[in-house]
Design a protein around this motif. Structure first.
Motif, PDB file in Angstrom:
ATOM      1  N   GLN A  51       8.140 -29.650 -18.277  1.00 21.74           N
ATOM      2  CA  GLN A  51       6.743 -30.038 -18.086  1.00 21.74           C
ATOM      3  C   GLN A  51       5.841 -29.480 -19.169  1.00 21.74           C
ATOM      4  N   PRO A  88       9.625 -33.330  -5.169  1.00 20.36           N
ATOM      5  CA  PRO A  88       9.698 -34.530  -6.004  1.00 20.36           C
ATOM      6  C   PRO A  88       8.444 -35.409  -5.916  1.00 20.36           C
ATOM      7  N   GLY A  89       7.629 -35.238  -4.877  1.00 24.63           N
ATOM      8  CA  GLY A  89       6.411 -36.033  -4.746  1.00 24.63           C
ATOM      9  C   GLY A  89       5.207 -35.399  -5.411  1.00 24.63           C
ATOM     10  N   GLN A  90       5.404 -34.293  -6.130  1.00 24.97           N
ATOM     11  CA  GLN A  90       4.293 -33.564  -6.755  1.00 24.97           C
ATOM     12  C   GLN A  90       3.655 -34.412  -7.850  1.00 24.97           C
ATOM     13  N   ARG A  91       2.323 -34.491  -7.833  1.00 25.26           N
ATOM     14  CA  ARG A  91       1.575 -35.261  -8.827  1.00 25.26           C
ATOM     15  C   ARG A  91       0.581 -34.359  -9.540  1.00 25.26           C
ATOM     16  N   TYR A  92       0.392 -34.638 -10.808  1.00 24.90           N
ATOM     17  CA  TYR A  92      -0.551 -33.897 -11.646  1.00 24.90           C
ATOM     18  C   TYR A  92      -1.735 -34.819 -11.910  1.00 24.90           C
ATOM     19  N   SER A 145      -3.266 -39.812 -12.990  1.00 27.19           N
ATOM     20  CA  SER A 145      -2.321 -38.970 -12.253  1.00 27.19           C
ATOM     21  C   SER A 145      -0.914 -39.389 -12.642  1.00 27.19           C
ATOM     22  N   ASP A 146      -0.010 -38.419 -12.610  1.00 33.49           N
ATOM     23  CA  ASP A 146       1.343 -38.681 -13.073  1.00 33.49           C
ATOM     24  C   ASP A 146       2.309 -37.703 -12.416  1.00 33.49           C
ATOM     25  N   GLN A 147       3.573 -38.077 -12.390  1.00 35.85           N
ATOM     26  CA  GLN A 147       4.640 -37.182 -11.945  1.00 35.85           C
ATOM     27  C   GLN A 147       5.444 -36.792 -13.182  1.00 35.85           C
TER      28      GLN A 147
END
Length: 80
Positions: free
Chosen positions: A47, A69-73, A40-42
């Motif tokens: 993008q 800003p706290g969104q994670r992939y 997982s990463d920000q």
């Protein structure tokens, strides 16, 4: 409308391929359970370029969590 037809055609081709891979009277082959690794990463900024690089490395985007800003992939790929 064109998108819907393309999706229906892809589904139909998938079903035909699946049907052709199973012989009558024989159960389908059982594959060993796949083993995955996860990451997982920000991301910040552009993008698309980073997502494309991750895809080239074998990572598949499976989820996006959070907002702003706290969104994670979240990515996965088969273990070597």
């Amino acid at each position: 409308m064109r998108h819907r037809l393309a999706l229906m055609a892809a589904c139909l081709l998938g079903l035909i391929a699946l049907w052709g891979s199973v012989s009558p009277g024989q159960p389908p082959a059982v594959k060993a359970a796949a083993k995955w690794e996860y990451k997982s990463d920000q991301f910040a900024g552009n993008q698309d370029d980073r997502l494309n690089r991750m895809g080239e490395q074998g990572w598949e985007l499976v989820a996006v969590t959070g907002d702003g800003p706290g969104q994670r992939y979240v990515f996965k790929r088969p273990k070597p």
